[in-house]
Write an enzyme that holds these catalytic residues in place. Structure first.
Site, PDB file in Angstrom:
ATOM      1  N   LYS A 184      -3.950  24.151 -42.876  1.00 44.86           N
ATOM      2  CA  LYS A 184      -4.555  25.444 -43.175  1.00 44.86           C
ATOM      3  C   LYS A 184      -4.336  25.861 -44.629  1.00 44.86           C
ATOM      4  O   LYS A 184      -5.083  26.665 -45.162  1.00 44.86           O
ATOM      5  CB  LYS A 184      -4.040  26.504 -42.207  1.00 44.86           C
TER       6      LYS A 184
HETATM    7  C1  LIG Z   1      -5.010  25.280 -36.677  1.00 47.60           C
HETATM    8  C2  LIG Z   1      -4.465  23.932 -36.328  1.00 47.60           C
HETATM    9  C3  LIG Z   1      -5.227  22.974 -35.610  1.00 47.60           C
HETATM   10  C4  LIG Z   1      -6.609  23.280 -35.068  1.00 47.60           C
HETATM   11  O1  LIG Z   1      -7.577  23.360 -36.098  1.00 47.60           O
HETATM   12  P1  LIG Z   1      -8.983  24.065 -35.818  1.00 47.60           P
HETATM   13  O2  LIG Z   1      -9.660  24.157 -37.144  1.00 47.60           O
HETATM   14  O3  LIG Z   1      -8.659  25.424 -35.247  1.00 47.60           O
HETATM   15  O4  LIG Z   1      -9.740  23.216 -34.850  1.00 47.60           O
HETATM   16  C5  LIG Z   1      -4.669  21.726 -35.392  1.00 47.60           C
HETATM   17  N1  LIG Z   1      -3.417  21.431 -35.802  1.00 47.60           N
HETATM   18  C6  LIG Z   1      -2.652  22.312 -36.497  1.00 47.60           C
HETATM   19  C7  LIG Z   1      -1.282  21.924 -36.909  1.00 47.60           C
HETATM   20  C8  LIG Z   1      -3.148  23.590 -36.782  1.00 47.60           C
HETATM   21  O5  LIG Z   1      -2.374  24.472 -37.451  1.00 47.60           O
END
Ligand SMILES: *Cc1c(COP(=O)(O)O)cnc(C)c1O
Length: 463
Positions: free
Chosen positions: A112
């Site tokens: 993120k």
């Molecule tokens: C947010 C997240 C996901 C999922 O990603 P999306 O874009 O919501 O599909 C997977 N793994 C981790 C570690 C995350 O923080």
């Protein structure tokens, strides 16, 4: 470049307003009116670039006249300067035909950061120019809140307040939210659950007076700018494993569908992608939807990959819009079904479209644990539970003619208990975070009460 709503009822916006607005007024999500397609010459020019230069070329066609080229280069440079790896998103070979793309070298150790760091710099540039100051409020079960606080700390035109459920986030996650000392970022520990935090957030957005007063804004995963930032690393993988023309497949640990949807945008831009494989944990609404056509909301079952524990996968609406021939009325009626019945059926022609591009599979809790163990035995690598879900699913979708890139979405040290249980080794924090447990914490405790939370947010903003 204009952006339109997936529900067809809101006016088209430019990039700047799309980014500042987030959710469209008709309840839809913004998508580009048309996706720019790169020709062979443009693709060839990506080869050999560093991450930042490639990011500039990939994203520039989407941002219109919001930034000058010099501004945008500066934004990208600042966004990725605090990453702990010079390659930003390094690729590691795991097996014949299988690579892992490590997206966890950012300041909060999860993918993120790629989007949040960029969006922080983009917001600051636009708000400074407009002479405006906004308050970003978010609710988090862990990863998003820490990424937002890291991205906006110290920025002049933004205050950030993140609500998290007191005592219900991991220690690493909590410390990432409570240790930044800058006066514009605030962690609020709410005496309640994550659902309580989300409900309060929704109520704050529905409170017109409050919304206007504090100039409320959101940076949740439906913001188009976050999707855009994630398109870059799909191109990066392709440039790293070939010259940008070698066909690849991707497996993506999926929750809200933002990350894998970015891969789909890359494909529509001309990236040679064979399969996009959706990997879910036991909360497998997306796998069921893609394999049976029935999108049915169930109960969330807490898992060892908590960032993928979702009931509704908001970004899926963007893909549906494309699969339904960009007909906002049909999207609106399916979303009405979802609201009233907790379910909708994907029409046949749309299912055929989805099947052309996507596969989907799930990993159970046992399979996830076994995969962490197996990966360690086979390669010596420690992987987080989300990444393990991806690797488990990728293993059954390998095709030796087409390299598979599995996305590693978080650093193993962010989920040390699950990793230690499966391997006997407690993963250490990387160098740039090693003193996290020594830094002092700053947090505001607040009752599980909307008025109390609003009062605190108003007060923080005044300072
Ligand atoms: C947010 C997240 C996901 C999922 O990603 P999306 O874009 O919501 O599909 C997977 N793994 C981790 C570690 C995350 O923080």
């Amino acid at each position: 470049m204009k952006y339109v709503s997936t529900r067809g009822q809101s006016p088209a916006l430019n990039f700047e307003d799309t980014m500042l607005t987030g959710l469209a007024p008709d309840g839809g999500l913004y998508v580009p009116e048309s996706v720019p397609v790169f020709d062979a010459e443009q693709i060839a020019k990506l080869h050999g670039d560093d991450y930042e230069s490639l990011a500039f070329k990939v994203m520039r066609p989407f941002t219109g006249d919001t930034f000058t080229d010099a501004e945008f280069e500066e934004i990208i440079a600042r966004a990725y300067q605090n990453f702990g790896h010079i390659a930003r998103a390094p690729l590691k070979q795991m097996d014949r035909g299988l690579w892992l793309m490590e997206l966890f070298h950012g300041p909060t150790l999860a993918f993120k950061d790629f989007a949040m760091q960029l969006i922080g710099q983009m917001f600051q540039t636009v708000l400074e120019r407009r002479g405006e100051r906004i308050t970003i409020v978010g609710a988090t079960s862990g990863d998003t809140g820490s990424a937002a606080i890291e991205a906006f700390r110290g920025l002049e035109n933004v205050d950030v307040c993140i609500l998290y459920p007191h005592g219900r986030v991991s220690e690493v996650q909590r410390r990432q939210m409570t240790t930044p000392s800058e006066a514009n970022v605030h962690a609020l520990a709410v005496e309640g659950t994550f659902d309580d935090c989300q409900r309060h957030l929704k109520d704050m957005f529905a409170d017109d007076a409050f919304r206007t007063d504090v100039r409320l804004a959101a940076v949740n995963s439906i913001n188009w700018a976050r999707v855009l930032a994630q398109v870059v690393y799909y191109w990066w993988a392709s440039a790293a494993l070939g010259d940008g023309t070698r066909k690849l497949s991707f497996t993506v640990p999926t929750g809200n569908f933002g990350d894998i949807y970015a891969g789909f945008i890359a494909k529509r831009m001309g990236l040679d992608v064979d399969r996009l494989v959706v990997a879910t944990n036991q909360n497998d609404i997306l796998r069921r939807a893609l394999t049976t056509g029935a999108y049915e909301v169930g109960e969330v079952a807490p898992s060892i990959s908590p960032s993928m524990d979702i009931q509704v996968s908001s970004n899926f609406e963007r893909l549906l819009f494309d699969a339904l021939g960009r007909d906002g009325d049909v999207v609106q009626s399916l979303m009405n079904d979802l609201k009233t019945n907790g379910a909708f059926h994907i029409p046949e022609n749309a299912r055929a479209y989805l099947a052309q591009h996507f596969d989907a599979d799930m990993a159970s809790e046992d399979e996830t644990r076994d995969q962490i163990t197996q990966t360690f035995e086979d390669t010596g690598e420690l992987v987080c539970p989300h990444t393990a879900v991806g690797l488990d699913v990728a293993a059954t979708h390998l095709d030796i003619a087409t390299p598979m890139v599995a996305l590693a979405t978080a650093h193993p040290a962010k989920f040390p208990d699950a990793v230690e249980a499966a391997t006997g080794i407690r993963p250490p924090l990387p160098k740039h975070m090693a003193d996290l447990y020594d830094r002092s914490e700053r947090v505001t405790q607040v009752d599980n009460d909307l008025a109390a939370i609003q009062k605190i947010i108003r007060g923080k903003r005044a300072k």
